[in-house]
Design a protein around this motif. Structure first.
Motif, PDB file in Angstrom:
ATOM      1  N   THR A 134       0.847  -1.192   0.000  1.00  0.00           N
ATOM      2  CA  THR A 134       0.000   0.000   0.000  1.00  0.00           C
ATOM      3  C   THR A 134       0.883   1.242   0.000  1.00  0.00           C
ATOM      4  N   PRO A 135       0.415   2.317  -0.608  1.00  0.00           N
ATOM      5  CA  PRO A 135       1.211   3.549  -0.663  1.00  0.00           C
ATOM      6  C   PRO A 135       1.404   4.163   0.718  1.00  0.00           C
ATOM      7  N   ALA A 136       2.586   4.715   0.938  1.00  0.00           N
ATOM      8  CA  ALA A 136       2.921   5.468   2.144  1.00  0.00           C
ATOM      9  C   ALA A 136       3.781   6.640   1.696  1.00  0.00           C
ATOM     10  N   GLU A 137       3.357   7.838   2.003  1.00  0.00           N
ATOM     11  CA  GLU A 137       4.079   9.027   1.553  1.00  0.00           C
ATOM     12  C   GLU A 137       5.483   9.064   2.128  1.00  0.00           C
ATOM     13  N   PRO A 138       6.436   9.656   1.487  1.00  0.00           N
ATOM     14  CA  PRO A 138       6.267  10.341   0.215  1.00  0.00           C
ATOM     15  C   PRO A 138       6.484   9.438  -1.000  1.00  0.00           C
ATOM     16  N   ASN A 139       7.344   8.399  -0.888  1.00  0.00           N
ATOM     17  CA  ASN A 139       7.658   7.596  -2.071  1.00  0.00           C
ATOM     18  C   ASN A 139       7.805   6.115  -1.751  1.00  0.00           C
ATOM     19  N   ARG A 140       6.954   5.625  -0.850  1.00  0.00           N
ATOM     20  CA  ARG A 140       7.093   4.236  -0.409  1.00  0.00           C
ATOM     21  C   ARG A 140       5.829   3.427  -0.676  1.00  0.00           C
ATOM     22  N   LEU A 141       6.042   2.128  -0.893  1.00  0.00           N
ATOM     23  CA  LEU A 141       4.978   1.134  -0.879  1.00  0.00           C
ATOM     24  C   LEU A 141       5.351   0.164   0.236  1.00  0.00           C
ATOM     25  N   VAL A 142       4.409  -0.150   1.137  1.00  0.00           N
ATOM     26  CA  VAL A 142       4.733  -0.955   2.313  1.00  0.00           C
ATOM     27  C   VAL A 142       3.794  -2.145   2.452  1.00  0.00           C
TER      28      VAL A 142
END
Length: 125
Positions: A85-93
């Motif tokens: 799932t997206p997590a700001e600023p530039n991560r997928l977790v």
């Protein structure tokens, strides 16, 4: 004739080589980094948490809002898929079900916020 066979073999191998990735290096967050489809992609695994850092073709962080992805882990004859799932600023977790074993193969597939689809392959250390 031998030259023609050599040319045919080279043409058959060329499409597979076009998507080839460089050997992984260490990224700014301490994870493994590969260049995939022109994008530097970094994989960080800490305990059961898996994080994929997205970067644009220019090497700068790419926004994760609107991005999607998953990792497929192959280890010990088993395959596990983890949605990210997206997590700001530039991560997928995401969360692994078990610690990542040394030598495990990890395939990231995803789409950047602009719709550009990418794949990155890693081997756990």
């Amino acid at each position: 004739m031998p030259n023609r066979r050599l040319l045919t073999a080279a043409l058959l191998l060329a499409p597979g080589m076009a998507g080839a990735q460089r050997a992984p290096t260490r990224g700014p967050n301490g994870g493994l980094m590969v260049l995939a489809e022109g994008h530097p992609i970094e994989l960080v695994v800490a305990d059961l948490a898996v994080t994929v850092f997205l970067n644009g073709e220019n090497g700068r962080p790419a926004p994760s809002r609107g991005a999607s992805g998953r990792v497929v882990v192959q280890a010990g004859g088993q395959t596990t898929t983890v949605s990210l799932t997206p997590a700001e600023p530039n991560r997928l977790v995401g969360q692994l079900g078990a610690p990542l074993a040394a030598g495990a193969r990890v395939l990231f597939t995803g789409a950047m916020a602009d719709g550009h689809r990418i794949q990155a392959r890693f081997a756990a250390e």
